[in-house]
Design an enzyme around this catalytic site. Structure first.
Site, PDB file in Angstrom:
ATOM      1  N   GLN A 100      -3.052  -1.709  -6.273  1.00 47.33           N
ATOM      2  CA  GLN A 100      -2.419  -1.077  -5.121  1.00 47.33           C
ATOM      3  C   GLN A 100      -3.330  -1.202  -3.903  1.00 47.33           C
ATOM      4  O   GLN A 100      -4.514  -0.873  -3.974  1.00 47.33           O
ATOM      5  CB  GLN A 100      -2.137   0.391  -5.428  1.00 47.33           C
ATOM      6  N   VAL A 102      -2.059  -0.253  -0.568  1.00 54.39           N
ATOM      7  CA  VAL A 102      -1.657   0.793   0.374  1.00 54.39           C
ATOM      8  C   VAL A 102      -1.363   2.025  -0.476  1.00 54.39           C
ATOM      9  O   VAL A 102      -0.523   1.974  -1.370  1.00 54.39           O
ATOM     10  CB  VAL A 102      -0.408   0.385   1.196  1.00 54.39           C
ATOM     11  N   HIS A 106       5.254   2.246  -3.264  1.00 55.65           N
ATOM     12  CA  HIS A 106       6.199   1.220  -2.827  1.00 55.65           C
ATOM     13  C   HIS A 106       6.441   0.218  -3.950  1.00 55.65           C
ATOM     14  O   HIS A 106       5.639   0.089  -4.868  1.00 55.65           O
ATOM     15  CB  HIS A 106       5.730   0.504  -1.562  1.00 55.65           C
ATOM     16  N   HIS A 108       7.521  -3.855  -4.486  1.00 57.72           N
ATOM     17  CA  HIS A 108       7.743  -5.180  -3.903  1.00 57.72           C
ATOM     18  C   HIS A 108       8.998  -5.782  -4.530  1.00 57.72           C
ATOM     19  O   HIS A 108       9.134  -5.779  -5.756  1.00 57.72           O
ATOM     20  CB  HIS A 108       6.576  -6.121  -4.208  1.00 57.72           C
TER      21      HIS A 108
END
Length: 145
Positions: A100, A102, A106, A108
């Site tokens: 990871q 960030v 999230h 992708h």
């Protein structure tokens, strides 16, 4: 490789969600936002993030996790229509050791094509059945707790 070291709530995705920095947003609802990754692996490479700052999958509510997957599926269907890829890769990383970069949850969504140069390989360890069963027992006990 880009790594966001901003504090929680001030990360690049929080700033993007707040409208403080520009993004190519492709979808948004009450809980999620989907936008093109600046580091496009292939055309249509999209990030699906929850709007509330949650660092990893483990920090999401069950409803947020479900909303993120619903949005990822919707974006994947759109990518299939728009770019006709031979395949799709969904990737979700947690923590530095998990890849990871960030610290805001999230997923992708990456349209894939033969020989696109995108790698996703790891060394198989092929443990014996006894080791697999011991791991399964640990997981079942954790799930029951």
């Amino acid at each position: 490789m880009f790594v966001d070291t901003s504090p929680a709530g001030q990360c690049i995705f929080c700033r993007l969600i707040a409208g403080e920095i520009p993004a190519s947003v492709v979808f948004e609802d009450a809980q999620t936002i989907a936008f093109l990754d600046l580091g496009q692996l292939n055309p249509g490479h999209t990030l699906v993030a929850v709007k509330r700052h949650a660092a990893t999958l483990l920090d999401l509510t069950p409803d947020e996790a479900a909303a993120a997957m619903r949005t990822a599926q919707r974006v994947a269907q759109a990518a299939q229509t728009a770019f006709a890829p031979a395949g799709l890769t969904l990737l979700q990383c947690n923590g530095e050791a998990g890849g990871q970069t960030v610290g805001h949850f999230h997923i992708h969504v990456v349209p894939r094509h033969a020989d696109d140069g995108v790698g996703l390989l790891w060394p198989r360890k092929d443990p014996p059945r006894e080791v697999l069963e011991a791991c399964a027992t640990q997981l079942r006990q954790a799930l029951a707790a």
